[in-house]
Design an enzyme around this catalytic site. Sequence first.
Site, PDB file in Angstrom:
ATOM      1  N   ARG A  14     -12.218   9.375  18.303  1.00  0.00           N
ATOM      2  CA  ARG A  14     -11.355   8.424  19.024  1.00  0.00           C
ATOM      3  C   ARG A  14      -9.897   8.865  18.910  1.00  0.00           C
ATOM      4  O   ARG A  14      -9.570   9.811  18.188  1.00  0.00           O
ATOM      5  CB  ARG A  14     -11.531   7.018  18.478  1.00  0.00           C
ATOM      6  CG  ARG A  14     -11.001   6.840  17.069  1.00  0.00           C
ATOM      7  CD  ARG A  14     -11.095   5.384  16.633  1.00  0.00           C
ATOM      8  NE  ARG A  14     -10.221   5.141  15.521  1.00  0.00           N
ATOM      9  CZ  ARG A  14     -10.521   4.356  14.486  1.00  0.00           C
ATOM     10  NH1 ARG A  14     -11.688   3.749  14.458  1.00  0.00           N
ATOM     11  NH2 ARG A  14      -9.657   4.175  13.515  1.00  0.00           N
ATOM     12  N   VAL A  63     -14.023  13.812   5.411  1.00  0.00           N
ATOM     13  CA  VAL A  63     -13.139  14.880   4.908  1.00  0.00           C
ATOM     14  C   VAL A  63     -12.704  14.659   3.457  1.00  0.00           C
ATOM     15  O   VAL A  63     -12.295  15.599   2.783  1.00  0.00           O
ATOM     16  CB  VAL A  63     -11.876  15.067   5.796  1.00  0.00           C
ATOM     17  CG1 VAL A  63     -12.245  15.473   7.214  1.00  0.00           C
ATOM     18  CG2 VAL A  63     -10.979  13.840   5.776  1.00  0.00           C
ATOM     19  N   TYR A 154       1.567   5.841   2.981  1.00  0.00           N
ATOM     20  CA  TYR A 154       1.230   6.656   4.152  1.00  0.00           C
ATOM     21  C   TYR A 154       2.271   7.759   4.362  1.00  0.00           C
ATOM     22  O   TYR A 154       1.911   8.924   4.555  1.00  0.00           O
ATOM     23  CB  TYR A 154       1.144   5.749   5.382  1.00  0.00           C
ATOM     24  CG  TYR A 154       0.852   6.467   6.672  1.00  0.00           C
ATOM     25  CD1 TYR A 154      -0.407   6.976   6.946  1.00  0.00           C
ATOM     26  CD2 TYR A 154       1.857   6.634   7.635  1.00  0.00           C
ATOM     27  CE1 TYR A 154      -0.667   7.637   8.139  1.00  0.00           C
ATOM     28  CE2 TYR A 154       1.602   7.282   8.834  1.00  0.00           C
ATOM     29  CZ  TYR A 154       0.337   7.780   9.087  1.00  0.00           C
ATOM     30  OH  TYR A 154       0.082   8.427  10.262  1.00  0.00           O
TER      31      TYR A 154
HETATM   32  P1  NAD Z   1      -7.233   6.572  14.684  1.00  0.00           P
HETATM   33  O1  NAD Z   1      -7.339   5.576  13.567  1.00  0.00           O
HETATM   34  O2  NAD Z   1      -7.414   6.094  16.075  1.00  0.00           O
HETATM   35  O3  NAD Z   1      -8.215   7.801  14.442  1.00  0.00           O
HETATM   36  C1  NAD Z   1      -8.345   8.402  13.181  1.00  0.00           C
HETATM   37  C2  NAD Z   1      -9.634   9.194  13.155  1.00  0.00           C
HETATM   38  O4  NAD Z   1      -9.802   9.740  11.843  1.00  0.00           O
HETATM   39  C3  NAD Z   1     -10.867   8.326  13.430  1.00  0.00           C
HETATM   40  O5  NAD Z   1     -11.758   9.058  14.241  1.00  0.00           O
HETATM   41  C4  NAD Z   1     -11.460   8.104  12.048  1.00  0.00           C
HETATM   42  O6  NAD Z   1     -12.840   7.850  12.055  1.00  0.00           O
HETATM   43  C5  NAD Z   1     -11.122   9.456  11.399  1.00  0.00           C
HETATM   44  N1  NAD Z   1     -11.172   9.392   9.938  1.00  0.00           N
HETATM   45  C6  NAD Z   1     -10.520   8.557   9.116  1.00  0.00           C
HETATM   46  N2  NAD Z   1     -10.849   8.803   7.835  1.00  0.00           N
HETATM   47  C7  NAD Z   1     -11.722   9.846   7.859  1.00  0.00           C
HETATM   48  C8  NAD Z   1     -12.421  10.571   6.863  1.00  0.00           C
HETATM   49  N3  NAD Z   1     -12.294  10.274   5.563  1.00  0.00           N
HETATM   50  N4  NAD Z   1     -13.238  11.579   7.247  1.00  0.00           N
HETATM   51  C9  NAD Z   1     -13.387  11.895   8.551  1.00  0.00           C
HETATM   52  N5  NAD Z   1     -12.766  11.240   9.550  1.00  0.00           N
HETATM   53  C10 NAD Z   1     -11.951  10.232   9.200  1.00  0.00           C
HETATM   54  O7  NAD Z   1      -5.808   7.228  14.489  1.00  0.00           O
HETATM   55  P2  NAD Z   1      -4.909   8.159  15.449  1.00  0.00           P
HETATM   56  O8  NAD Z   1      -3.726   7.359  15.843  1.00  0.00           O
HETATM   57  O9  NAD Z   1      -5.736   8.825  16.484  1.00  0.00           O
HETATM   58  O10 NAD Z   1      -4.392   9.212  14.358  1.00  0.00           O
HETATM   59  C11 NAD Z   1      -4.813  10.566  14.290  1.00  0.00           C
HETATM   60  C12 NAD Z   1      -3.887  11.300  13.340  1.00  0.00           C
HETATM   61  O11 NAD Z   1      -2.546  11.238  13.824  1.00  0.00           O
HETATM   62  C13 NAD Z   1      -3.859  10.692  11.928  1.00  0.00           C
HETATM   63  O12 NAD Z   1      -3.788  11.726  10.974  1.00  0.00           O
HETATM   64  C14 NAD Z   1      -2.580   9.879  11.931  1.00  0.00           C
HETATM   65  O13 NAD Z   1      -2.074   9.705  10.643  1.00  0.00           O
HETATM   66  C15 NAD Z   1      -1.682  10.725  12.818  1.00  0.00           C
HETATM   67  N6  NAD Z   1      -0.585   9.971  13.425  1.00  0.00           N
HETATM   68  C16 NAD Z   1      -0.804   8.938  14.290  1.00  0.00           C
HETATM   69  C17 NAD Z   1       0.287   8.250  14.826  1.00  0.00           C
HETATM   70  C18 NAD Z   1       0.137   7.106  15.802  1.00  0.00           C
HETATM   71  O14 NAD Z   1       1.176   6.505  16.180  1.00  0.00           O
HETATM   72  N7  NAD Z   1      -1.053   6.760  16.249  1.00  0.00           N
HETATM   73  C19 NAD Z   1       1.599   8.628  14.476  1.00  0.00           C
HETATM   74  C20 NAD Z   1       1.766   9.672  13.586  1.00  0.00           C
HETATM   75  C21 NAD Z   1       0.686  10.361  13.063  1.00  0.00           C
END
Ligand code: NAD
Length: 246
Positions: A14, A63, A154
Amino acid sequence: MLTGKYALVTGANRGIGLAILKTLAQHGANVIGGARREGSLDDVCSELSDSCGIEATPVYFDVSQPDQVKAAFQKITRITKQLDIAVNNAGIMDSSLLAMARSEDIESVFATNVFGTIYVMQYAARMMIRHKSGSIINLSSIMGVNGAEGQVVYSGSKAAIIGITRSAAKELAPYQIRVNAIAPGFIDTDMVSSISEEIRRERVDSIKIQRIGTPEDVANCTLFLASDNAAYVTGQVVGVDGGMLV
Ligand code: NAD
């Protein structure tokens, strides 16, 4: 752009990870999607195989669990002997104030965001070193660069990603392996869906481009870093934040 390459993307079922998986596949890469929930990527992978004419394979693992990462890479080496691209996208957020953060939440954020990234990088790097090429892309965050109230845990984990990225870039450059980080700003995914309307408005007001980011905005930057167009780019932290820090 990536025809014939093999790319692993963690947390690919996702949000940003899914957009990255699709974008890399649309540009010719054979993709390996990592996710925790068994079956959650089966349909996506078969659709990508059909629509993009590439190999798309799900591998289910957490992970943060070293044994599961090891088993996942045993499967990956049966899919390909040459891993060209590894995207460490899996991540979780904790939004506790410093005084309120619970030790179990601190541990799980670091186990996923920091330790998980290192475990995956270890196995990916071993595969890449054998072929003396590769691109590793780690998802940091604007909060890892700038910090934010209520985000000590975080943002600490995402700052660690920057140190990990820069150190690995130095260590792996002699093998022609590039290691870069992306620092997204405010991207419209499930991760930020629980944020109140007021904070959401404040954050969007601070974005110079005047809109929330999309997962595709991050995926397009990942595509560049994964590709040979970025052949001379390593050890960098690329902001994909619509100018939030300008
Ligand atoms: P999200 O919560 O929609 O997706 C995160 C994904 O990581 C999910 O598929 C979840 O199942 C997977 N996940 C979580 N823990 C896991 C584990 N232990 N093992 C395997 N998979 C695992 O979040 P997103 O917004 O798509 O974020 C993706 C990345 O981008 C993350 O690292 C997040 O920190 C980073 N990020 C997001 C934003 C934002 O504004 N959305 C901003 C900065 C950084």
